[in-house]
Design a protein around this motif. Sequence first.
Motif, PDB file in Angstrom:
ATOM      1  N   ASP A  41       4.844  -8.835  12.063  1.00  0.00           N
ATOM      2  CA  ASP A  41       5.353 -10.328  11.504  1.00  0.00           C
ATOM      3  C   ASP A  41       6.096 -10.097  10.260  1.00  0.00           C
ATOM      4  O   ASP A  41       5.592  -9.906   9.153  1.00  0.00           O
ATOM      5  N   VAL A  42       7.684 -10.232  10.296  1.00  0.00           N
ATOM      6  CA  VAL A  42       8.237  -9.930   9.055  1.00  0.00           C
ATOM      7  C   VAL A  42       7.882 -10.896   7.794  1.00  0.00           C
ATOM      8  O   VAL A  42       7.803 -12.026   8.112  1.00  0.00           O
ATOM      9  N   GLY A  43       7.726 -10.271   6.778  1.00  0.00           N
ATOM     10  CA  GLY A  43       7.340 -11.071   5.523  1.00  0.00           C
ATOM     11  C   GLY A  43       5.719 -11.291   5.325  1.00  0.00           C
ATOM     12  O   GLY A  43       5.130 -11.893   4.110  1.00  0.00           O
ATOM     13  N   ARG A  44       5.015 -10.981   6.217  1.00  0.00           N
ATOM     14  CA  ARG A  44       3.609 -11.378   6.332  1.00  0.00           C
ATOM     15  C   ARG A  44       2.660 -10.296   5.744  1.00  0.00           C
ATOM     16  O   ARG A  44       1.579 -10.614   5.122  1.00  0.00           O
ATOM     17  N   ALA A  45       3.370  -9.153   5.572  1.00  0.00           N
ATOM     18  CA  ALA A  45       2.583  -7.930   4.618  1.00  0.00           C
ATOM     19  C   ALA A  45       3.587  -7.023   4.381  1.00  0.00           C
ATOM     20  O   ALA A  45       4.609  -6.996   4.667  1.00  0.00           O
ATOM     21  N   SER A  46       3.008  -6.463   3.169  1.00  0.00           N
ATOM     22  CA  SER A  46       3.885  -5.291   2.497  1.00  0.00           C
ATOM     23  C   SER A  46       2.710  -4.375   2.126  1.00  0.00           C
ATOM     24  O   SER A  46       1.603  -4.674   1.458  1.00  0.00           O
ATOM     25  N   ALA A  47       3.252  -3.051   1.953  1.00  0.00           N
ATOM     26  CA  ALA A  47       2.261  -1.812   1.548  1.00  0.00           C
ATOM     27  C   ALA A  47       2.816  -0.968   0.791  1.00  0.00           C
ATOM     28  O   ALA A  47       4.060  -0.541   1.499  1.00  0.00           O
ATOM     29  N   LEU A  48       2.245  -0.246  -0.200  1.00  0.00           N
ATOM     30  CA  LEU A  48       2.807   0.802  -0.778  1.00  0.00           C
ATOM     31  C   LEU A  48       1.703   1.850  -0.722  1.00  0.00           C
ATOM     32  O   LEU A  48       0.779   1.627  -0.625  1.00  0.00           O
ATOM     33  N   PHE A  49       1.945   3.105  -0.490  1.00  0.00           N
ATOM     34  CA  PHE A  49       1.002   4.426  -0.923  1.00  0.00           C
ATOM     35  C   PHE A  49       1.247   4.884  -2.161  1.00  0.00           C
ATOM     36  O   PHE A  49       2.280   5.214  -2.602  1.00  0.00           O
ATOM     37  N   VAL A  50       0.282   4.948  -3.171  1.00  0.00           N
ATOM     38  CA  VAL A  50       0.571   5.103  -4.640  1.00  0.00           C
ATOM     39  C   VAL A  50      -0.120   6.592  -4.580  1.00  0.00           C
ATOM     40  O   VAL A  50      -1.070   6.646  -4.258  1.00  0.00           O
ATOM     41  N   ARG A  51       0.859   7.509  -4.781  1.00  0.00           N
ATOM     42  CA  ARG A  51       0.392   8.785  -4.904  1.00  0.00           C
ATOM     43  C   ARG A  51      -0.267   9.182  -6.080  1.00  0.00           C
ATOM     44  O   ARG A  51       0.301   9.122  -7.151  1.00  0.00           O
ATOM     45  N   GLY A  52      -1.537   9.284  -6.150  1.00  0.00           N
ATOM     46  CA  GLY A  52      -2.447   9.739  -7.317  1.00  0.00           C
ATOM     47  C   GLY A  52      -3.640   8.732  -7.364  1.00  0.00           C
ATOM     48  O   GLY A  52      -3.771   7.936  -6.313  1.00  0.00           O
ATOM     49  N   GLY A  53      -4.401   8.709  -8.268  1.00  0.00           N
ATOM     50  CA  GLY A  53      -5.606   7.857  -8.474  1.00  0.00           C
ATOM     51  C   GLY A  53      -6.736   8.356  -7.575  1.00  0.00           C
ATOM     52  O   GLY A  53      -6.777   9.684  -7.223  1.00  0.00           O
ATOM     53  N   PRO A  54      -7.774   7.542  -6.973  1.00  0.00           N
ATOM     54  CA  PRO A  54      -8.519   8.015  -5.961  1.00  0.00           C
ATOM     55  C   PRO A  54      -8.200   8.906  -4.968  1.00  0.00           C
ATOM     56  O   PRO A  54      -7.198   8.533  -4.300  1.00  0.00           O
ATOM     57  N   ARG A  55      -8.861  10.056  -4.819  1.00  0.00           N
ATOM     58  CA  ARG A  55      -8.541  10.978  -3.583  1.00  0.00           C
ATOM     59  C   ARG A  55      -6.950  11.067  -3.458  1.00  0.00           C
ATOM     60  O   ARG A  55      -6.692  11.169  -2.329  1.00  0.00           O
ATOM     61  N   ARG A  56      -6.493  11.267  -4.740  1.00  0.00           N
ATOM     62  CA  ARG A  56      -4.758  11.481  -4.577  1.00  0.00           C
ATOM     63  C   ARG A  56      -3.998  10.687  -3.800  1.00  0.00           C
ATOM     64  O   ARG A  56      -2.993  10.934  -3.338  1.00  0.00           O
ATOM     65  N   GLY A  57      -4.250   9.242  -3.794  1.00  0.00           N
ATOM     66  CA  GLY A  57      -3.499   8.070  -3.084  1.00  0.00           C
ATOM     67  C   GLY A  57      -4.305   7.173  -2.983  1.00  0.00           C
ATOM     68  O   GLY A  57      -5.717   7.274  -2.183  1.00  0.00           O
ATOM     69  N   MET A  58      -3.732   6.152  -2.770  1.00  0.00           N
ATOM     70  CA  MET A  58      -4.429   4.870  -2.414  1.00  0.00           C
ATOM     71  C   MET A  58      -3.444   3.899  -1.731  1.00  0.00           C
ATOM     72  O   MET A  58      -1.928   3.899  -2.223  1.00  0.00           O
ATOM     73  N   ILE A  59      -3.760   2.921  -1.082  1.00  0.00           N
ATOM     74  CA  ILE A  59      -3.035   1.907  -0.403  1.00  0.00           C
ATOM     75  C   ILE A  59      -3.062   0.512  -1.332  1.00  0.00           C
ATOM     76  O   ILE A  59      -4.082   0.053  -1.505  1.00  0.00           O
ATOM     77  N   ALA A  67       5.711  -1.606  -8.241  1.00  0.00           N
ATOM     78  CA  ALA A  67       5.031  -0.404  -9.119  1.00  0.00           C
ATOM     79  C   ALA A  67       6.060  -0.213 -10.114  1.00  0.00           C
ATOM     80  O   ALA A  67       7.298  -0.413  -9.725  1.00  0.00           O
ATOM     81  N   LYS A  68       5.443   0.286 -11.574  1.00  0.00           N
ATOM     82  CA  LYS A  68       6.514   0.733 -12.333  1.00  0.00           C
ATOM     83  C   LYS A  68       7.290   1.872 -12.081  1.00  0.00           C
ATOM     84  O   LYS A  68       6.648   2.862 -11.111  1.00  0.00           O
ATOM     85  N   THR A  69       8.516   2.101 -12.405  1.00  0.00           N
ATOM     86  CA  THR A  69       9.243   3.280 -12.003  1.00  0.00           C
ATOM     87  C   THR A  69       8.728   4.613 -12.209  1.00  0.00           C
ATOM     88  O   THR A  69       8.859   5.562 -11.386  1.00  0.00           O
ATOM     89  N   HIS A  70       7.760   4.643 -13.156  1.00  0.00           N
ATOM     90  CA  HIS A  70       7.017   5.977 -13.446  1.00  0.00           C
ATOM     91  C   HIS A  70       5.936   6.421 -12.704  1.00  0.00           C
ATOM     92  O   HIS A  70       5.099   7.568 -12.602  1.00  0.00           O
ATOM     93  N   ILE A  71       5.587   5.371 -11.564  1.00  0.00           N
ATOM     94  CA  ILE A  71       4.423   5.532 -10.859  1.00  0.00           C
ATOM     95  C   ILE A  71       4.890   6.047  -9.411  1.00  0.00           C
ATOM     96  O   ILE A  71       5.737   5.226  -8.755  1.00  0.00           O
ATOM     97  N   PRO A  72       4.463   7.236  -8.765  1.00  0.00           N
ATOM     98  CA  PRO A  72       5.174   7.904  -7.696  1.00  0.00           C
ATOM     99  C   PRO A  72       4.493   7.107  -6.472  1.00  0.00           C
ATOM    100  O   PRO A  72       3.039   6.841  -6.340  1.00  0.00           O
TER     101      PRO A  72
END
Length: 142
Positions: free
Chosen positions: A36-54, A11-16
């Motif tokens: 399983d290391v390396g098989r998945a990555s996830a971020l929670f983006v604060r903002g957007g629909p319902r104040r956050g999305m995965i 994510a760009k640095t200005h996106i929480p």
Amino acid sequence: GGASGGTAVLAKTHIPVSKMYDHSTSVNSFNVPFSDVGRASALFVRGGPRRGMIVLSTYLYTGEGNSDKNVQFLTDIALWLKAMGRPFVWGGDFQMTPQQFAETGITNIIKAGIHTGGESTIYDKEREIDFWVVLEGIDVLS
């Protein structure tokens, strides 16, 4: 067998954002089922629909298609997404076609649609195995 890779969500640095799982430190504050290391990555983006999305990226086992191991991995992630109760976008090298993915029933568990680019994957010129799974109700640009 063959070439293999990993995953990342950027994510760009200005996106929480918040890390949902960090393989380097084993921080797992969201009970992410990514053993399983390396098989998945996830971020929670604060903002957007319902104040956050995965935002999630996965890389399934190469050449195995909808094997029991791949389907179990998908099911674990789908059940986790459902339990989180948040909007999500899930991109991946799923190692199976969108039709095969749909046949697993995963989209029914998480109430999602499959979105494709309509082109074959670079290393698999016969099939498209890289695509998006998106919660129903989230607008997708085509």
